[in-house]
Design an enzyme around this catalytic site. Structure first.
Site, mmCIF file in Angstrom:
data_model
loop_
_atom_site.group_PDB
_atom_site.id
_atom_site.type_symbol
_atom_site.label_atom_id
_atom_site.label_comp_id
_atom_site.label_asym_id
_atom_site.label_seq_id
_atom_site.Cartn_x
_atom_site.Cartn_y
_atom_site.Cartn_z
ATOM 1 C CE LYS A 83 55.703 27.265 -20.483
ATOM 2 N NZ LYS A 83 55.430 26.944 -19.085
HETATM 3 C C1 E4P Z 1 53.206 24.662 -18.346
HETATM 4 O O1 E4P Z 1 53.826 24.910 -19.359
HETATM 5 C C2 E4P Z 1 52.245 25.618 -17.761
HETATM 6 O O2 E4P Z 1 52.886 26.789 -17.360
HETATM 7 C C3 E4P Z 1 51.509 24.985 -16.610
HETATM 8 O O3 E4P Z 1 51.079 23.691 -17.018
HETATM 9 C C4 E4P Z 1 50.358 25.809 -16.106
HETATM 10 O O4 E4P Z 1 49.619 25.061 -15.176
HETATM 11 P P1 E4P Z 1 48.541 25.710 -14.204
HETATM 12 O O5 E4P Z 1 47.382 26.159 -15.025
HETATM 13 O O6 E4P Z 1 48.165 24.591 -13.274
HETATM 14 O O7 E4P Z 1 49.217 26.851 -13.494
#
Ligand code: E4P
Length: 214
Positions: A83
């Site tokens: 990521k």
């Molecule tokens: C997933 O890849 C993201 O990091 C995550 O869905 C972020 O979610 P949030 O906005 O609830 O922190």
């Protein structure tokens, strides 16, 4: 549509996996920190539970640092997806990693052109954050629809992971928008399965069954 689970909690992953609802897992530094465990250990354990793409995020901000972290993470398991934040350095790292056949998930995407740039750089996945846009009174799902249209117009193979999901409607709208994947927190996954009429129906069937026995 594929369901990923958006958590670093292995109990939640096991439970969702037992339901057959886990095609992959996404984590981020906040989710890992919440578990209070060593990053690599958590990621290894997740890889043992789920046979699908597991996103592990780099924390470097420069391309060189991201690439070097990514190469180490990719050694953990064949299913690791790196990521990478959607920045200029993130794009450089994505391009380099794609040339090394290391899969990437470009994260923190808030505009359709960011998604297009990530796809051009060779990202395997892009993660538009719908909930965080909705929190600012912007339509997060419109972003997903626009990315889906652009990727379809130019036949990009980059897959759309709808992220920052807050409720079941986000999952429904992701499916209707043609997103490839929704990455779903465990509490939202539980809500998807539930309906008050299902519970009411079970209770009345059981009550009738008891009556018939008497
Ligand atoms: C997933 O890849 C993201 O990091 C995550 O869905 C972020 O979610 P949030 O906005 O609830 O922190």
């Amino acid at each position: 549509m594929k369901f990923f689970i958006d958590t670093a909690n292995v109990e939640e992953i096991r439970e969702a996996n037992a339901m057959g609802m886990v095609d992959g897992v996404t984590t981020n530094p906040s989710l890992i920190a919440k578990e209070g465990r060593v990053f690599e250990e958590v990621i290894k354990e997740i890889c043992e539970i789920v046979d699908g793409p597991i996103s592990a995020e780099v924390i470097s901000l420069d391309a060189e640092g991201m690439v070097s972290e990514a190469r180490e993470l990719a050694k953990i398991h064949k299913n690791i997806v790196i990521k990478i934040p959607m920045t200029v350095d993130g794009l450089k790292a994505t391009r380099q990693l794609s040339q090394e056949n290391i899969r990437t998930n470009v994260t923190l995407v808030f505009s359709p052109l960011q998604a297009l740039m990530a796809a051009k750089a060779g990202a395997s996945y892009v993660s538009p954050f719908v909930g965080r846009l909705d929190d600012l009174s912007q339509d997060g799902m419109q972003l997903v629809e626009q990315i889906a249209e652009i990727f379809s117009n130019y036949a990009y193979e980059t897959e759309i992971i709808v992220a920052s999901i807050r409720n079941p409607l986000h999952v429904l709208d992701s499916a209707l928008a043609g997103a490839d994947i929704a990455t779903i927190p465990f509490n939202v996954l539980s809500k998807l399965a539930a309906h008050p009429l299902t519970d009411k129906g079970i209770q009345s069937f059981l009550a009738d069954w008891e009556k018939a026995k008497k």
